[in-house]
Motif scaffolding. Structure first.
Motif, PDB file in Angstrom:
ATOM      1  N   ASP A 229      -0.457  43.186 -33.365  1.00 34.91           N
ATOM      2  CA  ASP A 229       0.955  43.143 -33.743  1.00 34.91           C
ATOM      3  C   ASP A 229       1.186  43.817 -35.089  1.00 34.91           C
ATOM      4  O   ASP A 229       2.126  44.594 -35.268  1.00 34.91           O
ATOM      5  N   LEU A 230       0.321  43.508 -36.051  1.00 35.84           N
ATOM      6  CA  LEU A 230       0.442  44.094 -37.385  1.00 35.84           C
ATOM      7  C   LEU A 230       0.234  45.605 -37.330  1.00 35.84           C
ATOM      8  O   LEU A 230       0.997  46.377 -37.938  1.00 35.84           O
ATOM      9  N   VAL A 231      -0.786  46.043 -36.597  1.00 38.31           N
ATOM     10  CA  VAL A 231      -1.095  47.474 -36.519  1.00 38.31           C
ATOM     11  C   VAL A 231       0.031  48.246 -35.827  1.00 38.31           C
ATOM     12  O   VAL A 231       0.485  49.285 -36.308  1.00 38.31           O
ATOM     13  N   SER A 232       0.501  47.735 -34.698  1.00 38.90           N
ATOM     14  CA  SER A 232       1.534  48.445 -33.949  1.00 38.90           C
ATOM     15  C   SER A 232       2.862  48.453 -34.702  1.00 38.90           C
ATOM     16  O   SER A 232       3.569  49.471 -34.710  1.00 38.90           O
ATOM     17  N   PHE A 233       3.200  47.349 -35.369  1.00 42.43           N
ATOM     18  CA  PHE A 233       4.458  47.298 -36.117  1.00 42.43           C
ATOM     19  C   PHE A 233       4.395  48.240 -37.321  1.00 42.43           C
ATOM     20  O   PHE A 233       5.379  48.898 -37.667  1.00 42.43           O
TER      21      PHE A 233
ATOM     22  N   SER B 256       5.340  39.540 -31.537  1.00 36.63           N
ATOM     23  CA  SER B 256       5.900  38.301 -32.068  1.00 36.63           C
ATOM     24  C   SER B 256       5.948  38.453 -33.574  1.00 36.63           C
ATOM     25  O   SER B 256       4.925  38.390 -34.255  1.00 36.63           O
ATOM     26  N   ARG B 257       7.117  38.676 -34.106  1.00 36.62           N
ATOM     27  CA  ARG B 257       7.234  39.032 -35.520  1.00 36.62           C
ATOM     28  C   ARG B 257       6.755  37.926 -36.449  1.00 36.62           C
ATOM     29  O   ARG B 257       6.389  38.195 -37.582  1.00 36.62           O
ATOM     30  N   LYS B 258       6.754  36.709 -35.978  1.00 34.33           N
ATOM     31  CA  LYS B 258       6.281  35.627 -36.845  1.00 34.33           C
ATOM     32  C   LYS B 258       4.788  35.753 -37.127  1.00 34.33           C
ATOM     33  O   LYS B 258       4.277  35.134 -38.051  1.00 34.33           O
ATOM     34  N   ARG B 259       4.093  36.545 -36.317  1.00 31.59           N
ATOM     35  CA  ARG B 259       2.655  36.741 -36.529  1.00 31.59           C
ATOM     36  C   ARG B 259       2.350  37.982 -37.352  1.00 31.59           C
ATOM     37  O   ARG B 259       1.212  38.347 -37.535  1.00 31.59           O
ATOM     38  N   VAL B 260       3.383  38.671 -37.813  1.00 33.85           N
ATOM     39  CA  VAL B 260       3.192  39.870 -38.619  1.00 33.85           C
ATOM     40  C   VAL B 260       3.314  39.513 -40.093  1.00 33.85           C
ATOM     41  O   VAL B 260       4.300  38.922 -40.525  1.00 33.85           O
ATOM     42  N   ASN B 261       2.297  39.868 -40.857  1.00 31.75           N
ATOM     43  CA  ASN B 261       2.337  39.674 -42.308  1.00 31.75           C
ATOM     44  C   ASN B 261       3.096  40.863 -42.902  1.00 31.75           C
ATOM     45  O   ASN B 261       2.560  41.956 -43.009  1.00 31.75           O
ATOM     46  N   TYR B 262       4.340  40.628 -43.291  1.00 30.54           N
ATOM     47  CA  TYR B 262       5.185  41.728 -43.738  1.00 30.54           C
ATOM     48  C   TYR B 262       4.740  42.284 -45.093  1.00 30.54           C
ATOM     49  O   TYR B 262       4.987  43.448 -45.390  1.00 30.54           O
ATOM     50  N   VAL B 263       4.093  41.458 -45.895  1.00 29.78           N
ATOM     51  CA  VAL B 263       3.560  41.957 -47.172  1.00 29.78           C
ATOM     52  C   VAL B 263       2.430  42.948 -46.910  1.00 29.78           C
ATOM     53  O   VAL B 263       2.378  44.036 -47.504  1.00 29.78           O
ATOM     54  N   ALA B 264       1.532  42.592 -45.988  1.00 29.69           N
ATOM     55  CA  ALA B 264       0.438  43.492 -45.628  1.00 29.69           C
ATOM     56  C   ALA B 264       0.977  44.757 -44.975  1.00 29.69           C
ATOM     57  O   ALA B 264       0.498  45.868 -45.248  1.00 29.69           O
ATOM     58  N   MET B 265       1.996  44.597 -44.131  1.00 28.54           N
ATOM     59  CA  MET B 265       2.600  45.757 -43.491  1.00 28.54           C
ATOM     60  C   MET B 265       3.243  46.678 -44.519  1.00 28.54           C
ATOM     61  O   MET B 265       3.110  47.901 -44.459  1.00 28.54           O
TER      62      MET B 265
END
Length: 301
Positions: free
Chosen positions: A275-279, A210-219
């Protein structure tokens, strides 16, 4: 094009897991548990039993420790700047500190530097496996949603069977205990199956992100550390080490690898922002199609 063909099988396995999850809707947590507690310990046993340990590898081991420590420090400082919470800090560290030196880095080293380069890659893969099976588990456990204490997290790491698989393999190698070929055949079957299953798990997890749960700055910060900062730090460390040019080149190449697929398995097991780790693993793997040839160019390949 030749390098892309080396990377292509890895991407196809990810895609297979992605499509399978979309169609069949597996219970990813159960498959992850099977891999972490049953298959990976056998792989760790074989790795440490079959790979000779020699005093000549002291510099390589020292390099691996220094790189891990410096990446840990850099990543921790970045998470402080991002004001990341405990779970997100652990997730960023999993992606930034641990590289895919096994099922990705070793084949690329073989293609770029031949059998001698592959041998060096296997050595660093064994060391990284040890780090992943101890420090990686500890970091994932610290970031678990149940917020365990540091002491509880350390105890969880010590109880993981994958660590004891590695210890048993190393001890049997050092005291020269032969393992019957029939037993090793069974070990080979399970160990060989564990790597593609881990890669399939990554693809399956990507299918339910669920991309809304991914912090794109952290990614994004994790990606920069893994793809750019890591090989630069590795080159700086190796500048002061009396190692042959080939060894240095292989170690820098390994440091430039994308985030390890195993980090997704650990994040799933401990519910540490999977989600963050896998993305992050997906993004760094896709970017590596461009970044790895650049690194090889600067290494003079």
């Amino acid at each position: 094009m030749d390098l892309f063909l080396v990377i292509l099988p890895v991407l196809l396995v990810f895609l297979t897991g992605f499509i399978g999850q979309r169609i069949l809707h597996f219970n990813i947590k159960n498959i992850s548990t099977l891999t972490l507690y049953v298959m990976s310990p056998v792989l760790a046993f074989r790795t440490f039993y079959m790979t000779p340990i020699n005093i000549d590898y002291m510099y390589i081991f020292s390099f691996a420790i220094l790189l891990c420590v410096l990446l840990f420090i850099v990543t921790f400082l970045v998470t402080r700047l991002l004001r990341s919470d405990r779970s997100e800090t652990s997730a960023v560290m999993l992606g930034a500190v641990f590289m895919n030196s096994g099922n990705y880095g070793a084949p690329v080293a073989l293609f770029a530097f031949g059998d001698e380069g592959f041998h060096i890659a296997v050595i660093i893969m064994v060391i990284h496996s040890l780090f992943m099976n101890t420090l990686g588990i500890f970091i994932a456990s610290v970031g678990s949603d149940d917020s365990p204490s540091l002491n509880e997290s350390f105890k969880k790491a010590l109880k993981m069977p994958v660590l004891w698989g590695a210890v048993i393999g190393l001890v049997l190698q050092l005291i020269h205990v032969p393992v019957h070929q029939s037993v090793m055949n069974a070990v080979d079957l399970i160990a060989d199956a564990s790597i593609p299953v881990v890669m399939l798990i990554l693809g399956m997890q990507l299918a339910v992100i669920s991309r809304k749960r991914v912090n794109y700055v952290a990614m994004g910060a994790t990606t920069v550390i893994r793809i750019i900062a890591s090989p630069l730090i590795a080159a700086a460390i190796l500048y002061f080490m009396p190692l042959p040019a080939l060894v240095k080149s292989v170690l820098i190449l390994q440091a430039a690898m994308p985030a390890a697929a195993n980090t997704t398995m650990l994040a799933l097991q401990f519910n540490t922002k999977p989600d963050l780790v896998s993305f992050t693993t997906l993004v760094t793997t896709l970017l590596s199609i461009i970044s790895i040839p650049i690194v090889l160019f600067f290494l003079g390949v």
